[in-house]
Design an enzyme around this catalytic site. Sequence first.
Site, PDB file in Angstrom:
ATOM      1  N   LYS A   5      41.228   8.024  26.493  1.00  0.00           N
ATOM      2  CA  LYS A   5      42.108   8.374  25.378  1.00  0.00           C
ATOM      3  C   LYS A   5      42.099   9.889  25.170  1.00  0.00           C
ATOM      4  O   LYS A   5      41.087  10.557  25.382  1.00  0.00           O
ATOM      5  CB  LYS A   5      41.586   7.653  24.129  1.00  0.00           C
ATOM      6  CG  LYS A   5      42.412   7.796  22.879  1.00  0.00           C
ATOM      7  CD  LYS A   5      41.772   6.972  21.766  1.00  0.00           C
ATOM      8  CE  LYS A   5      42.539   7.036  20.467  1.00  0.00           C
ATOM      9  NZ  LYS A   5      41.923   6.185  19.426  1.00  0.00           N
TER      10      LYS A   5
ATOM     11  N   SER B 254      41.870   0.409  16.565  1.00  0.00           N
ATOM     12  CA  SER B 254      42.535   1.274  17.540  1.00  0.00           C
ATOM     13  C   SER B 254      42.270   0.914  18.992  1.00  0.00           C
ATOM     14  O   SER B 254      43.026   1.316  19.878  1.00  0.00           O
ATOM     15  CB  SER B 254      42.124   2.731  17.301  1.00  0.00           C
ATOM     16  OG  SER B 254      42.526   3.155  16.022  1.00  0.00           O
TER      17      SER B 254
ATOM     18  N   SER C 180      45.377   3.071  17.901  1.00  0.00           N
ATOM     19  CA  SER C 180      45.777   4.369  18.392  1.00  0.00           C
ATOM     20  C   SER C 180      45.522   4.574  19.888  1.00  0.00           C
ATOM     21  O   SER C 180      45.993   5.563  20.460  1.00  0.00           O
ATOM     22  CB  SER C 180      45.042   5.464  17.601  1.00  0.00           C
ATOM     23  OG  SER C 180      43.645   5.356  17.727  1.00  0.00           O
TER      24      SER C 180
END
Length: 575
Positions: A117, A216, A192
């Site tokens: 990420k 997330s 996310s």
Amino acid sequence: MWPLSTPRNPYRKTIEDKRARRTDALKHAPAFSAEEHQRYLNATASQIVDNISSGAWTASSVLEAYIARAAQVHGLTNCLTEVYFEEAKQDARRLDDEFAETGHLKGPLHGVPMSVKDQFDVKGSDSTIGYTQWANKPAERDAAVVEILRAAGAVVVAKTNVPQTMLAFECCNPLWGRTCNPWSTAHTAGGSSGGEGALLAADGAALGMGTDVGGSIRIPSGYCGIFALKPGQGRVGYAGSVDPNPGFEAVRAVAGPMGRSVADLERVTRVLLGERRARHDYFPAPVPYRDVTLPESCGSDGVVKGSPACHRAVLETVEALRKVGHECVEIEGPDSARALELFGAITSSDGYQKLTEHLGPDKKESALFLILLGPRLPNFVRNFASWVIRNFVGDAKYATLLAPMRKKSLLQYYNYVADKLAFERETRTSLWGDAPDRAFDAVVCPVQAIPALPHGGCDRLSPLACSTVMYNVMDSPVGVVPVTRVDPARDDLSDEWRAASGNGSKLIEGDIYGRKGAYDARAMEGLPVGVQIVGQPWEEEKVLAIMHVVDAALGPRGFGPGSWAPNKQSGAPCV
């Protein structure tokens, strides 16, 4: 979002430059060839390592297949941010040279292509998490997890996209744009860690790393049909992860793996747990991976009535477990509305000033509208709106969620944190108490009330995160297992389903199931649907063991390495 072409966009040049550099880096990938590359994509991380160890494959040949697919899937979903294809080729060649010379693997992830990420620092490149003003500020060293992965032999190929401020679970920001679901470009990949979910589901990497403070990791894993583990606080190092809200400790974010099989998650988790990069690190706790032996029982379980597809995923999981001899009982789950109320009350204590101050002149994404609405309203307006919703609309749950979304004094913040700790203790006692009829090994529950949101759905449906937020508030380890896919013949909104009693929010359920609601089984046909496997604190290993049991009980169902192909995607490329 500011249109890139408008003169009003104060960061137009920055955005153009960053995207141009990404385009140049993508050119280092070969064109994808099913004949040459598919066999590598069909392999789990463990199989990749085994084939390299036997001499059948090289790290370079594996890497070529994955970066070819990563470039291909990025063209459809817009999932990548920083691209390291050329650097990854050099890393793979070094691994091949070392193996040829010594005959020894570098570690248990030798030659495994991995993504991370955009929140994790990678030396020499930006960690913008979508903030244009964070561009062109390269990290001086790798994040702790990146160092650990590289030391185990992993090859980092790219970083992946996240939502603006990471409050929302729709993956979009002004710098990199929108990321689409690899199964349907009309739907979001979640957030996310949405870029991770999209890339991994389409075999653009063999394993990945995300972070989770309210769902997330789990939401994009559920939306995209991959496996994931959200550990509890203290098991995986978090140093070197950029934070848009530094200093917020009441509900701490955690780093965790995402992948295409439970076996792969276990392999990388064995590398990560308890591993420190510096002797002075306070976290993670020095507790390495511990093997467990499982007994045979589980419990199955809001502010929202679950959709037919998500309800079916839980029922199919329970039925599969019972068929192979496991005991499953239905329980009343934790109070997700109360968990979301506490989470919203605590995170909004400063009116989201710290979290949003990095936006500068960036236009805020529409997905943040509902989240930021409460703190913006004058107290008397918010209180009046809450009173009207409770007494005239008849939606006590929505009114309860709205009322505490405001700026607070330090004393009020302390009181809410104390309430959160009390909720945590009471809920753990309720689920994991010493009474024989409460000795569950895990709780099986939906990831969300809906398989995936269409683009723009998060504007008004951010409270759907209640089903994941709850286990951040409790700090429980949670796994995600994909179970089935949306089937309009079985998952449409029937009269029988509509007649069933619901105890959720009328306003939220209206936005989901109303005439123009977000849930449309026909439009969602083929989208993955998964479940959460919830365990007790400090039992990440047990959660993984139960995920193995669930995965085996469900049997083959079209998930895992090699299950995606461009012709399985519906819709046009993401823009």
